[in-house]
Design a protein around this motif. Structure first.
Motif, PDB file in Angstrom:
ATOM      1  N   PRO A 247      -8.265  50.177  45.414  1.00 52.95           N
ATOM      2  CA  PRO A 247      -9.382  51.086  44.261  1.00 52.95           C
ATOM      3  C   PRO A 247      -9.007  52.861  44.720  1.00 52.95           C
ATOM      4  O   PRO A 247      -9.933  52.786  45.427  1.00 52.95           O
TER       5      PRO A 247
ATOM      6  N   LEU B 208     -19.348  41.289  45.853  1.00 55.44           N
ATOM      7  CA  LEU B 208     -19.149  42.705  45.829  1.00 55.44           C
ATOM      8  C   LEU B 208     -18.318  43.513  46.910  1.00 55.44           C
ATOM      9  O   LEU B 208     -18.280  43.819  47.561  1.00 55.44           O
TER      10      LEU B 208
ATOM     11  N   ASP C  14     -19.375  53.638  42.253  1.00 55.83           N
ATOM     12  CA  ASP C  14     -19.846  53.987  40.303  1.00 55.83           C
ATOM     13  C   ASP C  14     -21.128  53.280  40.545  1.00 55.83           C
ATOM     14  O   ASP C  14     -21.090  51.620  40.395  1.00 55.83           O
TER      15      ASP C  14
ATOM     16  N   GLN D  49     -21.301  51.547  37.309  1.00 53.69           N
ATOM     17  CA  GLN D  49     -20.570  49.480  37.073  1.00 53.69           C
ATOM     18  C   GLN D  49     -20.041  49.545  38.168  1.00 53.69           C
ATOM     19  O   GLN D  49     -20.091  47.920  38.139  1.00 53.69           O
ATOM     20  N   HIS D  50     -20.429  49.719  39.495  1.00 54.02           N
ATOM     21  CA  HIS D  50     -20.342  48.662  40.368  1.00 54.02           C
ATOM     22  C   HIS D  50     -18.893  48.636  41.042  1.00 54.02           C
ATOM     23  O   HIS D  50     -18.010  48.250  41.618  1.00 54.02           O
ATOM     24  N   ASN D  51     -17.902  49.690  40.410  1.00 55.22           N
ATOM     25  CA  ASN D  51     -16.364  49.660  40.748  1.00 55.22           C
ATOM     26  C   ASN D  51     -16.277  50.771  42.559  1.00 55.22           C
ATOM     27  O   ASN D  51     -17.506  51.749  42.336  1.00 55.22           O
TER      28      ASN D  51
ATOM     29  N   TYR E 148     -14.208  52.854  44.974  1.00 57.84           N
ATOM     30  CA  TYR E 148     -13.047  53.626  45.992  1.00 57.84           C
ATOM     31  C   TYR E 148     -13.234  53.717  46.759  1.00 57.84           C
ATOM     32  O   TYR E 148     -13.816  54.261  47.493  1.00 57.84           O
TER      33      TYR E 148
END
Length: 479
Positions: free
Chosen positions: A128, A250, A278, A280-282, A284
């Motif tokens: 990502p 995660l 981020d 929302q725990h995304n 990158y």
């Protein structure tokens, strides 16, 4: 490998030397004229003067360091961090002179040294990435179109950048052109390269990095994460392991992504893959640092490893002594970078003389230090004096121990980040784990620290008065 030259100074030079000594390897220090009496010079088995105080006349002289290495018959060079540690030309120079560079091959340094080349390399691995440009851009009208398509706020970043230089947050289209001009100008001045790229700005990110280690036999493991969100001017000040927000699921996903990044550039040795997380725990991919990190001790403490020893073993061609399944996190570690900076004055460098300099000691306290009492703080280098690290069974224990260790760290003559460390450790946002990279902007104000120091001084004065009165009362008691 019988002798290593450490192409660095201060605490990291001593840190590498300690492991080399443990492994029975002799060490050679290099030093500038101003560092003649520095602890790293005394700690080494041999030491060689390489030039004047400015780093471009000493610690950045790759060919001079190679010359010294050959003269001293060293087998390998450890670059530490900073200076030549991520210089592909220096790694190539070592390779050309049959001297082992304790780090990745020059090819990997080149790829990961350019943010755009790094993005291109990891594309095939489905990692990502923040939405943004895939190539360098200097055409301002074209860049503006791209920025509008991505959507504001956006981030302009120097392709060859680091340390927050050539980086600009742009909130809206009106200020885009002026910020683009500034970013390009700063990038040219700092790196000699004005190419920048544009990406979506993640408004409230956490900065999470994953430690990886790879050998020459195709084995790559990750040693979990470090939380590095407490920063000033895009530079880390407080780091910890593990992160308080990562779930085991995660953690595994980010670890696997970091291993893929290492595969993408045929990586060898210790490296760190940095990610933004981020709300929302995304996560990158941000970049890869092709060296040992300043904050490596927190990883060592929670994984019971010696990363420098592993670097040396890998450089000798040995297989990693463990598999991914052997690694686990035990306890919690916290690190404060003790900079000679004034936290009451925008963290500006505080140059001066160390009139008093006494380190804290005790169970769970580690200090990676490069100075001693009576020394002057040179203006030519990074102002970090030491790294104060604490380890406990829990995060709360590590935080409390850090507060105690800071109180026991005696420094007079210069201002330091020690009071800021206390401020962070006592702040509700940090203690709760609910913070991001904007902690300083959102929660820190010098006047709060001044008030905190006054309050502590008042309490200390009251305790002193109470103690004095108690002694006087005892003196007045009849026989």
């Amino acid at each position: 490998m019988k002798k290593i030259l450490i192409a660095n100074r201060g605490e990291i030079a001593i840190r590498v030397m300690k492991t080399a000594k443990k492994m029975g390897i002799k060490t050679v220090a290099v030093y500038s004229t101003i560092d003649r009496q520095s602890p790293h010079v005394k700690f080494a088995d041999e030491a060689v003067l390489i030039g004047e105080a400015p780093s471009n006349k000493s610690y950045l002289l790759g060919e001079k360091i190679i010359e010294v290495a050959k003269k001293m018959h060293v087998d390998a060079i450890h670059p530490g961090y900073g200076f030549l540690s991520e210089n592909a030309d220096f790694a190539e120079l070592c390779e050309a002179n049959q001297i082992t560079f304790i780090g990745p091959k020059s090819k990997a340094i080149k790829i990961m040294g350019s943010k755009l080349a790094a993005k291109e390399a990891v594309k095939a691995y489905d990692i990502p990435m923040v939405p943004g440009t895939d190539e360098a851009i200097t055409d301002i009208p074209e860049a503006k179109k791209i920025a509008n398509a991505i959507g504001f706020p956006i981030l302009i970043k120097a392709s060859a950048g680091g340390g927050g230089k050539g980086m600009r947050i742009v909130e809206n289209a009106k200020e885009f052109e002026s910020q683009m001009d500034r970013a390009i100008s700063e990038a040219i001045n700092a790196f000699g390269d004005g190419s920048v790229f544009i990406e979506k700005y993640v408004a409230t990110p956490r900065h999470i990095e994953i430690q990886i280690m790879a050998d020459t036999h195709g084995n790559i493991v990750h040693l979990f994460e470090r939380e590095c969100s407490i920063q000033r001017r895009h530079q880390k000040v407080v780091e910890e392991a593990p992160s308080s927000v990562l779930t085991s699921s995660l953690r595994q996903k980010m670890g696997e992504a970091a291993v893929k990044v290492a595969k993408a550039c045929d990586y060898i040795g210790a490296g760190t893959v940095e990610f933004l997380l981020d709300e929302q725990h995304n996560f990158y991919f941000l970049e890869m640092n092709t060296r040992l990190q300043v904050e490596h001790p927190v990883t060592e403490l929670v994984t019971n490893t010696d990363l420098v020893e592993l670097q040396i073993q890998v450089a000798r061609g040995e297989t990693l002594p463990f598999k991914q399944s052997d690694l686990k996190i035990t306890g919690h570690a916290l690190e404060l970078r003790v900079y000679a900076e004034d936290p009451l004055n925008d963290f500006l460098p505080s140059v001066g003389h160390l009139d008093t300099y006494k380190l804290p000691t005790g169970k769970g306290i580690r200090v990676d230090n490069g100075f001693e009492q009576g020394m002057d703080i040179p203006i030519y280098y990074d102002p970090m004096l030491a790294k104060l690290i604490t380890y406990g069974n829990t995060r709360e224990e590590a935080i409390e121990l850090m507060i105690e260790a800071i109180a026991a760290y005696e420094i007079e003559g210069v201002e330091t980040t020690l009071p800021f460390g206390t401020y962070v450790c006592e702040h509700d946002a940090f203690r709760s784990g609910n913070f991001d990279t904007h902690f300083v902007k959102n929660h820190y104000a010098p006047e709060k620290l001044i008030e905190q120091q006054k309050s502590e001084a008042r309490i200390a004065a009251l305790i002193a008065i109470k103690s004095h009165m108690a002694k006087q009362k005892l003196l007045r008691l009849p026989d």
